[in-house]
Design a protein around this motif. Structure first.
Motif, PDB file in Angstrom:
ATOM      1  N   ALA A  96     -26.615   5.998   1.632  1.00  0.00           N
ATOM      2  CA  ALA A  96     -25.877   5.249   0.617  1.00  0.00           C
ATOM      3  C   ALA A  96     -25.877   3.763   0.957  1.00  0.00           C
ATOM      4  O   ALA A  96     -25.633   3.379   2.100  1.00  0.00           O
ATOM      5  CB  ALA A  96     -24.450   5.759   0.520  1.00  0.00           C
ATOM      6  N   GLY A  97     -26.165   2.935  -0.026  1.00  0.00           N
ATOM      7  CA  GLY A  97     -26.168   1.495   0.175  1.00  0.00           C
ATOM      8  C   GLY A  97     -27.451   0.940   0.741  1.00  0.00           C
ATOM      9  O   GLY A  97     -27.594  -0.286   0.855  1.00  0.00           O
ATOM     10  N   SER A  98     -28.411   1.796   1.079  1.00  0.00           N
ATOM     11  CA  SER A  98     -29.668   1.314   1.643  1.00  0.00           C
ATOM     12  C   SER A  98     -30.511   0.662   0.548  1.00  0.00           C
ATOM     13  O   SER A  98     -30.378   0.977  -0.638  1.00  0.00           O
ATOM     14  CB  SER A  98     -30.441   2.464   2.283  1.00  0.00           C
ATOM     15  N   SER A  99     -31.401  -0.241   0.977  1.00  0.00           N
ATOM     16  CA  SER A  99     -32.248  -0.923  -0.004  1.00  0.00           C
ATOM     17  C   SER A  99     -33.176   0.060  -0.708  1.00  0.00           C
ATOM     18  O   SER A  99     -33.451  -0.088  -1.910  1.00  0.00           O
ATOM     19  CB  SER A  99     -33.055  -2.029   0.681  1.00  0.00           C
ATOM     20  N   ALA A 100     -33.646   1.073   0.019  1.00  0.00           N
ATOM     21  CA  ALA A 100     -34.543   2.068  -0.587  1.00  0.00           C
ATOM     22  C   ALA A 100     -33.815   2.858  -1.667  1.00  0.00           C
ATOM     23  O   ALA A 100     -34.364   3.128  -2.742  1.00  0.00           O
ATOM     24  CB  ALA A 100     -35.080   3.005   0.487  1.00  0.00           C
ATOM     25  N   ARG A 101     -32.557   3.220  -1.397  1.00  0.00           N
ATOM     26  CA  ARG A 101     -31.783   3.966  -2.390  1.00  0.00           C
ATOM     27  C   ARG A 101     -31.505   3.094  -3.621  1.00  0.00           C
ATOM     28  O   ARG A 101     -31.564   3.559  -4.756  1.00  0.00           O
ATOM     29  CB  ARG A 101     -30.476   4.449  -1.769  1.00  0.00           C
ATOM     30  N   GLN A 102     -31.197   1.820  -3.370  1.00  0.00           N
ATOM     31  CA  GLN A 102     -30.931   0.921  -4.486  1.00  0.00           C
ATOM     32  C   GLN A 102     -32.179   0.717  -5.341  1.00  0.00           C
ATOM     33  O   GLN A 102     -32.107   0.718  -6.579  1.00  0.00           O
ATOM     34  CB  GLN A 102     -30.420  -0.426  -3.988  1.00  0.00           C
ATOM     35  N   LEU A 103     -33.331   0.542  -4.697  1.00  0.00           N
ATOM     36  CA  LEU A 103     -34.572   0.379  -5.447  1.00  0.00           C
ATOM     37  C   LEU A 103     -34.876   1.612  -6.286  1.00  0.00           C
ATOM     38  O   LEU A 103     -35.348   1.504  -7.424  1.00  0.00           O
ATOM     39  CB  LEU A 103     -35.730   0.099  -4.482  1.00  0.00           C
ATOM     40  N   ARG A 104     -34.585   2.788  -5.739  1.00  0.00           N
ATOM     41  CA  ARG A 104     -34.808   4.014  -6.494  1.00  0.00           C
ATOM     42  C   ARG A 104     -33.881   4.075  -7.705  1.00  0.00           C
ATOM     43  O   ARG A 104     -34.300   4.441  -8.812  1.00  0.00           O
ATOM     44  CB  ARG A 104     -34.591   5.234  -5.595  1.00  0.00           C
ATOM     45  N   ALA A 105     -32.617   3.707  -7.509  1.00  0.00           N
ATOM     46  CA  ALA A 105     -31.663   3.706  -8.610  1.00  0.00           C
ATOM     47  C   ALA A 105     -32.095   2.718  -9.698  1.00  0.00           C
ATOM     48  O   ALA A 105     -32.010   3.021 -10.889  1.00  0.00           O
ATOM     49  CB  ALA A 105     -30.264   3.367  -8.099  1.00  0.00           C
ATOM     50  N   GLU A 106     -32.571   1.551  -9.276  1.00  0.00           N
ATOM     51  CA  GLU A 106     -33.029   0.561 -10.245  1.00  0.00           C
ATOM     52  C   GLU A 106     -34.222   1.084 -11.036  1.00  0.00           C
ATOM     53  O   GLU A 106     -34.328   0.840 -12.248  1.00  0.00           O
ATOM     54  CB  GLU A 106     -33.397  -0.745  -9.529  1.00  0.00           C
ATOM     55  N   GLY A 131     -33.083  16.557  -9.589  1.00  0.00           N
ATOM     56  CA  GLY A 131     -31.960  16.546  -8.657  1.00  0.00           C
ATOM     57  C   GLY A 131     -31.701  15.183  -8.060  1.00  0.00           C
ATOM     58  O   GLY A 131     -30.554  14.838  -7.750  1.00  0.00           O
ATOM     59  N   THR A 132     -32.765  14.396  -7.912  1.00  0.00           N
ATOM     60  CA  THR A 132     -32.599  13.045  -7.372  1.00  0.00           C
ATOM     61  C   THR A 132     -31.809  12.168  -8.330  1.00  0.00           C
ATOM     62  O   THR A 132     -30.966  11.365  -7.909  1.00  0.00           O
ATOM     63  CB  THR A 132     -33.980  12.416  -7.097  1.00  0.00           C
ATOM     64  N   VAL A 133     -32.067  12.310  -9.620  1.00  0.00           N
ATOM     65  CA  VAL A 133     -31.289  11.558 -10.614  1.00  0.00           C
ATOM     66  C   VAL A 133     -29.816  11.907 -10.470  1.00  0.00           C
ATOM     67  O   VAL A 133     -28.940  11.026 -10.474  1.00  0.00           O
ATOM     68  CB  VAL A 133     -31.783  11.859 -12.045  1.00  0.00           C
ATOM     69  N   TYR A 134     -29.531  13.197 -10.288  1.00  0.00           N
ATOM     70  CA  TYR A 134     -28.139  13.636 -10.195  1.00  0.00           C
ATOM     71  C   TYR A 134     -27.473  13.217  -8.883  1.00  0.00           C
ATOM     72  O   TYR A 134     -26.245  13.242  -8.781  1.00  0.00           O
ATOM     73  CB  TYR A 134     -28.054  15.153 -10.358  1.00  0.00           C
ATOM     74  N   LEU A 135     -28.272  12.822  -7.879  1.00  0.00           N
ATOM     75  CA  LEU A 135     -27.679  12.269  -6.659  1.00  0.00           C
ATOM     76  C   LEU A 135     -26.992  10.934  -6.948  1.00  0.00           C
ATOM     77  O   LEU A 135     -26.022  10.560  -6.289  1.00  0.00           O
ATOM     78  CB  LEU A 135     -28.744  12.060  -5.588  1.00  0.00           C
ATOM     79  N   HIS A 136     -27.518  10.231  -7.946  1.00  0.00           N
ATOM     80  CA  HIS A 136     -26.964   8.918  -8.303  1.00  0.00           C
ATOM     81  C   HIS A 136     -25.914   9.034  -9.410  1.00  0.00           C
ATOM     82  O   HIS A 136     -24.872   8.376  -9.346  1.00  0.00           O
ATOM     83  CB  HIS A 136     -28.090   7.991  -8.767  1.00  0.00           C
ATOM     84  N   TRP A 137     -26.184   9.850 -10.419  1.00  0.00           N
ATOM     85  CA  TRP A 137     -25.282   9.986 -11.570  1.00  0.00           C
ATOM     86  C   TRP A 137     -25.080  11.468 -11.865  1.00  0.00           C
ATOM     87  O   TRP A 137     -26.045  12.211 -12.044  1.00  0.00           O
ATOM     88  CB  TRP A 137     -25.862   9.279 -12.796  1.00  0.00           C
ATOM     89  N   LYS A 138     -23.829  11.882 -11.929  1.00  0.00           N
ATOM     90  CA  LYS A 138     -23.502  13.306 -12.026  1.00  0.00           C
ATOM     91  C   LYS A 138     -23.775  13.889 -13.401  1.00  0.00           C
ATOM     92  O   LYS A 138     -23.923  15.110 -13.544  1.00  0.00           O
ATOM     93  CB  LYS A 138     -22.030  13.528 -11.657  1.00  0.00           C
ATOM     94  N   THR A 139     -23.808  13.042 -14.430  1.00  0.00           N
ATOM     95  CA  THR A 139     -24.032  13.520 -15.789  1.00  0.00           C
ATOM     96  C   THR A 139     -25.016  12.603 -16.512  1.00  0.00           C
ATOM     97  O   THR A 139     -25.243  11.452 -16.102  1.00  0.00           O
ATOM     98  CB  THR A 139     -22.731  13.557 -16.612  1.00  0.00           C
ATOM     99  N   ARG A 140     -25.572  13.118 -17.577  1.00  0.00           N
ATOM    100  CA  ARG A 140     -26.460  12.328 -18.434  1.00  0.00           C
ATOM    101  C   ARG A 140     -25.714  11.122 -19.000  1.00  0.00           C
ATOM    102  O   ARG A 140     -26.252  10.005 -19.046  1.00  0.00           O
ATOM    103  CB  ARG A 140     -26.968  13.240 -19.548  1.00  0.00           C
TER     104      ARG A 140
END
Length: 238
Positions: A9-19, A51-60
């Motif tokens: 959580a908070g890592s640059s790699a995770r943030q880039l993936r979320a973006e 499942g990776t999308v749901y790691l960031h956001w629990k719902t659509r």
């Protein structure tokens, strides 16, 4: 079935993936609207597992709202830059001109402002979304600041000014949606909106330098607070 990648959580790699996921969602929402976009669509286009999308956001809905929030945040950041550059950008005719030009290039923000059900779907009636719409176009705090600094036309209350500002701006944005060829460029339409709002809302005599500086500082603080709220909510997903 692949296991979702749990980046710290908070890592640059995770943030880039979320973006990347948000970029993909923005493109799909703009092209197809709320009802036709699924998490599978987003995951496939973004090159990640569902499942990776749901790691960031629990719902659509949470993903779609985050996408809208990020677009609104970018608008606020642009407004803050303009306000810092030119104090007169705090006045309605200048502020709404800037917003109009930005929104024409940000279809999701336009959909948010106009409460477009094709893009927003179930989010159109959400109270959180409604609050964001008020921040963008019906902000009572902004109108009160104008009144307190004597920027409004004599006899015009903040409520009446808000009614004019909201409906005139939405009228200009809605007319552009009709796609009629009026021969006007986006810049020309923005200039017309600016002129209408200046004549309808603002006092004839210019504000004193002191009053304008005070208004500018207060509007900057207002937008900075809004931007920070959206930024903090987005960061929780990163």
């Amino acid at each position: 079935m692949s296991t979702p990648s749990r980046l710290p959580a908070g890592s640059s790699a995770r943030q880039l993936r979320a973006e990347r996921i948000l970029d993909t969602t923005a493109d799909l929402l703009t092209a197809y609207g709320y009802r036709k976009v699924t998490i599978d669509d987003v995951a496939g286009r973004a090159g990640v597992g569902k499942g990776t999308v749901y790691l960031h956001w629990k719902t659509r809905e949470a993903l779609f709202w985050a996408t809208l929030q990020r677009e609104a945040l970018r608008l606020f950041e642009h407004l803050l830059a303009e306000l810092a550059r030119e104090p007169e950008s705090a006045l309605p005719h200048r502020l709404m001109r800037t917003i109009y030009l930005e929104i024409t290039g940000r279809p999701l923000v336009k959909a948010l402002l106009l409460n477009d059900p094709a893009v927003l779907g179930n989010l159109a009636g959400d109270e959180t979304v409604r609050s964001a719409q008020q921040e963008l176009a019906e902000n009572a705090d902004y109108l009160q600041l104008l009144s307190d600094q004597g920027a409004l036309r004599a006899g015009l209350t903040p409520g009446a000014a808000g009614y004019v500002l909201v409906n005139v701006t939405r009228g200009f944005l809605g007319a552009a949606e009709l796609g009629e060829d009026d021969g006007l460029s986006v810049e020309q339409r923005a200039d017309l909106l600016s002129d209408v709002l200046r004549r309808a809302l603002e006092r004839d005599l210019p504000l004193t330098e002191q009053a304008l500086a005070a208004l500018n500082g207060q509007v900057i603080a207002m937008f900075a607070k809004m931007a920070q709220g959206h930024r903090e909510q987005l960061q929780r997903s990163y």
